[in-house]
Design a protein around this motif. Structure first.
Motif, PDB file in Angstrom:
ATOM      1  N   GLY A  10       0.674  -1.346   0.191  1.00 33.81           N
ATOM      2  CA  GLY A  10       0.060   0.048  -0.051  1.00 33.81           C
ATOM      3  C   GLY A  10       0.785   1.144   0.186  1.00 33.81           C
ATOM      4  O   GLY A  10       0.703   2.163  -0.782  1.00 33.81           O
ATOM      5  N   MET A  20      -2.987  10.570  -2.988  1.00 36.16           N
ATOM      6  CA  MET A  20      -4.177   9.927  -2.390  1.00 36.16           C
ATOM      7  C   MET A  20      -3.987   9.724  -0.944  1.00 36.16           C
ATOM      8  O   MET A  20      -2.831   9.525  -0.478  1.00 36.16           O
ATOM      9  CB  MET A  20      -4.260   8.787  -2.910  1.00 36.16           C
ATOM     10  CG  MET A  20      -5.167   8.456  -4.358  1.00 36.16           C
ATOM     11  SD  MET A  20      -5.410   6.708  -4.879  1.00 36.16           S
ATOM     12  CE  MET A  20      -3.820   6.434  -5.380  1.00 36.16           C
ATOM     13  N   LYS A  21      -5.024   9.738  -0.128  1.00 34.98           N
ATOM     14  CA  LYS A  21      -4.992   9.574   1.204  1.00 34.98           C
ATOM     15  C   LYS A  21      -5.215   8.146   1.330  1.00 34.98           C
ATOM     16  O   LYS A  21      -5.735   7.415   0.379  1.00 34.98           O
ATOM     17  CB  LYS A  21      -6.153  10.374   2.070  1.00 34.98           C
ATOM     18  CG  LYS A  21      -5.955  11.681   1.738  1.00 34.98           C
ATOM     19  CD  LYS A  21      -4.649  12.428   2.137  1.00 34.98           C
ATOM     20  CE  LYS A  21      -4.405  13.676   1.650  1.00 34.98           C
ATOM     21  NZ  LYS A  21      -3.854  13.867   0.442  1.00 34.98           N
ATOM     22  N   VAL A  22      -5.047   7.449   2.617  1.00 26.34           N
ATOM     23  CA  VAL A  22      -5.183   6.232   2.699  1.00 26.34           C
ATOM     24  C   VAL A  22      -6.716   5.491   2.369  1.00 26.34           C
ATOM     25  O   VAL A  22      -6.759   4.699   1.868  1.00 26.34           O
ATOM     26  CB  VAL A  22      -4.731   5.670   4.423  1.00 26.34           C
ATOM     27  CG1 VAL A  22      -5.066   4.025   4.393  1.00 26.34           C
ATOM     28  CG2 VAL A  22      -3.576   6.041   4.611  1.00 26.34           C
ATOM     29  N   GLY A  23      -7.692   6.242   2.892  1.00 25.08           N
ATOM     30  CA  GLY A  23      -9.129   6.051   2.748  1.00 25.08           C
ATOM     31  C   GLY A  23      -9.397   5.880   1.102  1.00 25.08           C
ATOM     32  O   GLY A  23     -10.083   4.757   0.831  1.00 25.08           O
ATOM     33  N   THR A  24      -8.699   6.880   0.425  1.00 20.02           N
ATOM     34  CA  THR A  24      -9.097   6.858  -0.995  1.00 20.02           C
ATOM     35  C   THR A  24      -8.204   5.632  -1.688  1.00 20.02           C
ATOM     36  O   THR A  24      -8.889   5.131  -2.592  1.00 20.02           O
ATOM     37  CB  THR A  24      -8.470   8.340  -1.658  1.00 20.02           C
ATOM     38  OG1 THR A  24      -8.719   9.223  -0.700  1.00 20.02           O
ATOM     39  CG2 THR A  24      -9.015   8.539  -2.978  1.00 20.02           C
ATOM     40  N   LEU A  25      -7.098   5.505  -1.251  1.00 22.78           N
ATOM     41  CA  LEU A  25      -6.391   4.482  -1.983  1.00 22.78           C
ATOM     42  C   LEU A  25      -7.131   3.086  -1.566  1.00 22.78           C
ATOM     43  O   LEU A  25      -7.233   2.373  -2.691  1.00 22.78           O
ATOM     44  CB  LEU A  25      -4.767   4.059  -1.352  1.00 22.78           C
ATOM     45  CG  LEU A  25      -3.931   2.930  -1.793  1.00 22.78           C
ATOM     46  CD1 LEU A  25      -3.738   3.006  -3.153  1.00 22.78           C
ATOM     47  CD2 LEU A  25      -3.081   2.651  -0.744  1.00 22.78           C
ATOM     48  N   TYR A  26      -7.436   2.690  -0.475  1.00 26.24           N
ATOM     49  CA  TYR A  26      -8.202   1.577  -0.207  1.00 26.24           C
ATOM     50  C   TYR A  26      -9.584   1.394  -0.806  1.00 26.24           C
ATOM     51  O   TYR A  26     -10.168   0.242  -1.348  1.00 26.24           O
ATOM     52  CB  TYR A  26      -8.034   1.176   1.211  1.00 26.24           C
ATOM     53  CG  TYR A  26      -6.875   0.504   1.624  1.00 26.24           C
ATOM     54  CD1 TYR A  26      -6.322  -0.700   1.365  1.00 26.24           C
ATOM     55  CD2 TYR A  26      -5.648   1.565   1.786  1.00 26.24           C
ATOM     56  CE1 TYR A  26      -5.201  -1.100   1.594  1.00 26.24           C
ATOM     57  CE2 TYR A  26      -4.422   1.114   2.330  1.00 26.24           C
ATOM     58  CZ  TYR A  26      -4.246  -0.168   1.864  1.00 26.24           C
ATOM     59  OH  TYR A  26      -2.943  -0.736   1.948  1.00 26.24           O
ATOM     60  N   GLY A  27     -10.266   2.473  -1.118  1.00 28.59           N
ATOM     61  CA  GLY A  27     -11.483   2.444  -1.953  1.00 28.59           C
ATOM     62  C   GLY A  27     -11.157   1.910  -3.109  1.00 28.59           C
ATOM     63  O   GLY A  27     -11.899   1.414  -3.682  1.00 28.59           O
ATOM     64  N   LEU A  28     -10.171   2.557  -3.744  1.00 27.09           N
ATOM     65  CA  LEU A  28      -9.658   2.173  -5.110  1.00 27.09           C
ATOM     66  C   LEU A  28      -9.292   0.816  -5.274  1.00 27.09           C
ATOM     67  O   LEU A  28      -9.607  -0.030  -6.173  1.00 27.09           O
ATOM     68  CB  LEU A  28      -8.635   3.092  -5.598  1.00 27.09           C
ATOM     69  CG  LEU A  28      -7.871   3.010  -6.732  1.00 27.09           C
ATOM     70  CD1 LEU A  28      -8.818   3.045  -7.953  1.00 27.09           C
ATOM     71  CD2 LEU A  28      -6.659   3.930  -7.033  1.00 27.09           C
ATOM     72  N   LEU A  29      -8.276   0.179  -4.112  1.00 27.30           N
ATOM     73  CA  LEU A  29      -7.774  -1.022  -4.280  1.00 27.30           C
ATOM     74  C   LEU A  29      -8.808  -2.033  -4.419  1.00 27.30           C
ATOM     75  O   LEU A  29      -9.008  -3.215  -4.882  1.00 27.30           O
ATOM     76  CB  LEU A  29      -6.952  -1.124  -2.928  1.00 27.30           C
ATOM     77  CG  LEU A  29      -5.481  -0.560  -3.256  1.00 27.30           C
ATOM     78  CD1 LEU A  29      -4.631  -0.930  -2.054  1.00 27.30           C
ATOM     79  CD2 LEU A  29      -4.887  -1.088  -4.531  1.00 27.30           C
ATOM     80  N   ASP A  30     -10.022  -1.684  -3.530  1.00 26.68           N
ATOM     81  CA  ASP A  30     -10.978  -2.652  -3.248  1.00 26.68           C
ATOM     82  C   ASP A  30     -11.731  -2.747  -4.671  1.00 26.68           C
ATOM     83  O   ASP A  30     -12.295  -3.752  -5.119  1.00 26.68           O
ATOM     84  CB  ASP A  30     -12.223  -1.948  -2.068  1.00 26.68           C
ATOM     85  CG  ASP A  30     -13.324  -2.971  -1.777  1.00 26.68           C
ATOM     86  OD1 ASP A  30     -12.768  -4.192  -1.468  1.00 26.68           O
ATOM     87  OD2 ASP A  30     -14.361  -2.764  -1.754  1.00 26.68           O
ATOM     88  N   ARG A  31     -12.060  -1.480  -5.234  1.00 24.91           N
ATOM     89  CA  ARG A  31     -12.762  -1.717  -6.467  1.00 24.91           C
ATOM     90  C   ARG A  31     -12.026  -2.424  -7.501  1.00 24.91           C
ATOM     91  O   ARG A  31     -12.570  -3.229  -8.459  1.00 24.91           O
ATOM     92  CB  ARG A  31     -13.051  -0.245  -7.017  1.00 24.91           C
ATOM     93  CG  ARG A  31     -14.501   0.104  -7.557  1.00 24.91           C
ATOM     94  CD  ARG A  31     -14.714   1.498  -7.920  1.00 24.91           C
ATOM     95  NE  ARG A  31     -13.983   2.432  -7.058  1.00 24.91           N
ATOM     96  CZ  ARG A  31     -13.740   3.477  -7.187  1.00 24.91           C
ATOM     97  NH1 ARG A  31     -14.155   4.309  -8.389  1.00 24.91           N
ATOM     98  NH2 ARG A  31     -13.041   4.586  -6.498  1.00 24.91           N
ATOM     99  N   THR A  67      -9.959  -4.853  -7.191  1.00 27.59           N
ATOM    100  CA  THR A  67      -9.985  -6.169  -6.717  1.00 27.59           C
ATOM    101  C   THR A  67     -11.122  -6.779  -7.128  1.00 27.59           C
ATOM    102  O   THR A  67     -11.331  -8.015  -7.814  1.00 27.59           O
ATOM    103  CB  THR A  67      -9.746  -6.365  -5.132  1.00 27.59           C
ATOM    104  OG1 THR A  67      -8.433  -5.519  -4.830  1.00 27.59           O
ATOM    105  CG2 THR A  67      -9.456  -7.839  -5.027  1.00 27.59           C
ATOM    106  N   ALA A  68     -12.280  -6.172  -7.040  1.00 27.11           N
ATOM    107  CA  ALA A  68     -13.692  -6.710  -7.334  1.00 27.11           C
ATOM    108  C   ALA A  68     -13.722  -6.693  -8.790  1.00 27.11           C
ATOM    109  O   ALA A  68     -14.487  -7.634  -9.437  1.00 27.11           O
ATOM    110  CB  ALA A  68     -14.835  -5.840  -6.786  1.00 27.11           C
TER     111      ALA A  68
END
Lengths: 127, 321
Positions: free
Chosen positions: A23, A40-51, A53-54
């Motif tokens: 990350g 990117m902030k951490v919240g933004t990055l993990y929103g993106l990574l989740d998308r 991945t899906a």
């Protein structure tokens, strides 16, 4: 992705082309690739990574222990590489179209500059 | 050992849905702490470095987690990885925004704001008339923008309409306006907040949806005209809160007819919303009004919304069982 890819998604996939990243490395790589524009902030990055991945564009590569914390490495998948390639071609086609237009009209005066004394602004240039 | 900074960050992450946290929490914490470590690595003063781990996460990180929580809890219909429940909640909140904006927009359309008295049937000073016209026009514009899929512009004009309503009520109210207009401000303010949670992943409306929501405006205005003209008591003793209560009842009827979970959630949210507005109206009337009939009407609103709320909750429970 049917609609154009967002800039953070584009740079995140680009960052993963060279190999799997965790990350924090992904955050710094995206910032560097974008010339500091995409921070990117951490919240933004993990929103993106989740998308991503899906959508099966990225997947988990491995987990490593670092200073007592688990670092997760993400890697680009085949569909992710294809989506990035399609986006690169779309952006390149856009750039080519704009370049052709600019080259074709480079001989004309810039809009808003008077053509000759008393004739007013050259509003119709490049239409 | 967990530092206070890590504890604060983990507490913040509890805002995210449980299944999402299961997938990403550890990774998010690791990345966040990596970032903090890198930021403080260049600082020579060891004490200052240690103090950094006693602090709260900075505002920009908090905002990014809050935005993620809103996006995940109120998901777009086709958001990859979102749960069915999150999609239904997202859809319901967006219906509250749309229906909530429809009411002041239809009221504006029903009031001839362009006529010399602005449709108020009163002689208003110039500034009050201007404020009245501005708020009505802005609500109309905000609704039309949202109905036609211009979400970004609707998010600009709806808060402006709310601000204009605040100004208008502050300049025109004779007595202590805060409580007197609180019910109305809640009734139009909540949809504006719901609109702010309308994120970019939600697709633009289909042609059918667009037509439906555009037609809803003249239909609602015609409904208001009938209520105002034909039902004299309605015009005398009721106001925007009544319209909101009727909308909540309407949503419950749609939910029952279509057996739709999204619409039953919409009815639930609207009943809570209308109940809160009616409660404030009642408090104001108890303190300031001497007309018992108005208090009776306001009490009836509160009771009706409580009954509707209980009804919807029990039906939802029964269906789940």
């Amino acid at each position: 992705m049917t609609s154009p890819m967002t800039e953070p998604a584009f740079f995140a996939l680009t960052a993963l082309v060279a190999g799997p990243l965790h990350g924090y490395a992904l955050l710094t790589e995206v910032e560097e690739l974008s010339g500091g524009r995409v921070s990117m902030k951490v919240g933004t990055l993990y929103g993106l990574l989740d998308r991503l991945t899906a959508e099966a564009f990225i997947e988990l590569d491995r987990e490593e222990l670092h200073q007592g914390r688990t670092r997760r490495y993400h890697r680009l998948t085949g569909p992710g590489r294809e989506a990035l390639q399609a986006e690169v071609e779309r952006q390149a086609a856009n750039a080519r179209a704009a370049s052709r237009r600019l080259a074709a009209h480079s001989a004309l005066p810039a809009p808003g500059r008077p053509k000759a004394a008393g004739s007013g602004a050259a509003g119709a240039v490049g239409a | 050992m967990m530092t206070p900074l890590e504890q604060h960050y983990r507490r913040l992450l509890r805002l995210l849905p449980a299944d999402y946290r299961q997938r990403w929490e550890e990774d998010m914490v690791a990345t966040y702490l990596d970032e903090e470590e890198a930021a403080w690595a260049g600082v020579e003063d060891e004490r200052e470095r240690e103090l950094a781990y006693l602090r709260h996460p900075p505002l920009r990180q908090v905002v990014s987690v809050l935005a993620l929580a809103v996006r995940l809890h109120l998901a777009a219909p086709a958001a990859p990885g979102a749960s069915l429940q999150a999609r239904q909640w997202g859809q319901a909140v967006r219906q509250v925004a749309r229906l909530g904006l429809l009411l002041p927009a239809a009221t504006a359309l029903n009031t001839p704001i362009w006529s010399p008295d602005g449709g108020t049937a009163a002689v208003l000073p110039g500034s009050e008339l201007l404020a009245w016209r501005a708020q009505a026009g802005l609500w109309l514009l905000a609704y039309l923008l949202l109905a036609t899929g211009q979400r970004r512009w609707a998010r600009v004009f709806a808060p402006l309409a709310l601000a204009a309503t605040l100004v208008e009520s502050a300049t025109s109210a004779a007595g202590p306006w805060i409580l007197g207009t609180a019910g109305y401000l809640i009734s139009v303010g909540v949809p504006v907040i719901a609109l702010l949670a309308w994120h970019g992943e939600v697709p633009a409306p289909s042609r059918r949806e667009l037509l439906r929501w555009l037609l809803a405006l003249p239909a609602a205005a015609a409904g208001l005209w009938v209520l105002g003209e034909q039902v004299a008591r309605f015009a005398l003793w009721t106001g925007p809160t009544t319209l909101l209560c009727l909308t909540a009842v309407g949503a419950a009827v749609v939910a029952a007819a279509r057996r739709s979970r999204t619409w039953s959630l919409t009815a639930l949210l609207l009943a809570a919303h209308a109940g809160a507005a009616a409660g404030l109206d009642l408090a104001n009337l108890i303190i300031h009004s001497t007309a018992p009939i108005a208090q009776i009407y306001a009490t009836a609103h509160v009771v009706a919304m409580l009954v509707l709320l209980l009804l919807v909750v029990s039906v939802r429970r029964q269906r789940r069982a």
